[in-house]
Design an enzyme around this catalytic site. Structure first.
Site, PDB file in Angstrom:
ATOM      1  N   HIS A  32       0.846  -1.194   0.000  1.00  9.40           N
ATOM      2  CA  HIS A  32       0.000   0.000   0.000  1.00  9.40           C
ATOM      3  C   HIS A  32       0.880   1.242   0.000  1.00  9.40           C
ATOM      4  O   HIS A  32       2.095   1.162   0.122  1.00  9.40           O
ATOM      5  CB  HIS A  32      -0.981  -0.001   1.185  1.00  9.40           C
TER       6      HIS A  32
ATOM      7  N   HIS B 259       4.972   0.335  -0.333  1.00  6.29           N
ATOM      8  CA  HIS B 259       5.693  -0.661   0.472  1.00  6.29           C
ATOM      9  C   HIS B 259       4.706  -1.762   0.851  1.00  6.29           C
ATOM     10  O   HIS B 259       3.520  -1.663   0.557  1.00  6.29           O
ATOM     11  CB  HIS B 259       6.300  -0.006   1.719  1.00  6.29           C
TER      12      HIS B 259
ATOM     13  N   HIS C  56      -1.065 -10.396  -1.861  1.00  8.47           N
ATOM     14  CA  HIS C  56      -0.207  -9.996  -2.976  1.00  8.47           C
ATOM     15  C   HIS C  56      -0.867  -8.962  -3.888  1.00  8.47           C
ATOM     16  O   HIS C  56      -0.630  -8.936  -5.086  1.00  8.47           O
ATOM     17  CB  HIS C  56       0.308 -11.211  -3.763  1.00  8.47           C
TER      18      HIS C  56
ATOM     19  N   CYS D 239       5.768   6.007   4.887  1.00  4.90           N
ATOM     20  CA  CYS D 239       4.662   5.201   4.357  1.00  4.90           C
ATOM     21  C   CYS D 239       3.923   5.868   3.200  1.00  4.90           C
ATOM     22  O   CYS D 239       2.996   5.298   2.648  1.00  4.90           O
ATOM     23  CB  CYS D 239       3.686   4.819   5.469  1.00  4.90           C
TER      24      CYS D 239
ATOM     25  N   GLU E  50       0.116  -5.286  11.460  1.00  2.10           N
ATOM     26  CA  GLU E  50       0.838  -4.801  10.294  1.00  2.10           C
ATOM     27  C   GLU E  50       2.327  -5.125  10.387  1.00  2.10           C
ATOM     28  O   GLU E  50       2.966  -5.456   9.396  1.00  2.10           O
ATOM     29  CB  GLU E  50       0.626  -3.289  10.180  1.00  2.10           C
TER      30      GLU E  50
ATOM     31  N   HIS F 206       3.541  -5.234   3.654  1.00  2.00           N
ATOM     32  CA  HIS F 206       3.550  -5.828   4.988  1.00  2.00           C
ATOM     33  C   HIS F 206       3.127  -7.289   4.912  1.00  2.00           C
ATOM     34  O   HIS F 206       2.368  -7.674   4.030  1.00  2.00           O
ATOM     35  CB  HIS F 206       2.569  -5.107   5.917  1.00  2.00           C
TER      36      HIS F 206
END
Length: 150
Positions: A16, A29, A75, A25, A136, A31
């Site tokens: 995201h 990137h 994904h 952020c 997260e 998680h």
């Protein structure tokens, strides 16, 4: 009757970007998310039922969460559809990437609200969603509780 909570845990990988955010952020990137789903209900007491003693079959809960959350988000890269990331999203999608354009800023807080709505809509009538925990990172998570949202 005794109310019992059962929990099933899931993991999935999602990318995201937080448009307009003042930290790292804002960049695309990803998680390794860990989602804990807790439902509440009364164990089945009818001796003729094959699921005697269960609040809900863990397999049934798994099916709902996989279809509503894990399969769509695993994904994938999530962007707020109301941001300039739209151009990037369209470019990635044209190259075969899995993209989700959300009606919200894709923070853990907003994602867990979305997930609660998706899961609640699929639960049997006698089962209630009690809580969700979306981890997260190893040290950060968002939680949703039905009792806080009624």
């Amino acid at each position: 009757m005794n109310k019992i909570r059962i929990t099933k845990e899931f993991t999935f990988e999602t990318g995201h970007a937080l448009y307009g955010y003042d930290g790292k952020c804002r960049n695309v990137h990803g998680h390794s998310y860990h989602l804990s789903v807790t439902v509440i209900g009364t164990p089945i007491t009818d001796n003729s039922e094959v699921k005697l003693g269960m609040v809900m079959d863990f397999g049934d809960l798994k099916k709902i969460v996989k279809e509503e959350v894990v399969d769509p988000f695993d994904h994938a890269t999530v962007f707020n559809k109301n941001t300039p990331h739209i151009e990037l999203a369209e470019e990635l999608e044209s190259r075969g990437h899995k993209i989700i354009l959300a009606n919200y800023q894709p923070t853990s807080e907003n994602m867990v609200i979305d997930f609660a709505e998706r899961i609640q809509s699929r639960l049997p009538e006698n089962i209630r969603l009690h809580s969700l925990r979306l981890r997260e990172t190893g040290t950060a998570y968002a939680e949703w509780y039905a009792s806080d949202n009624s």
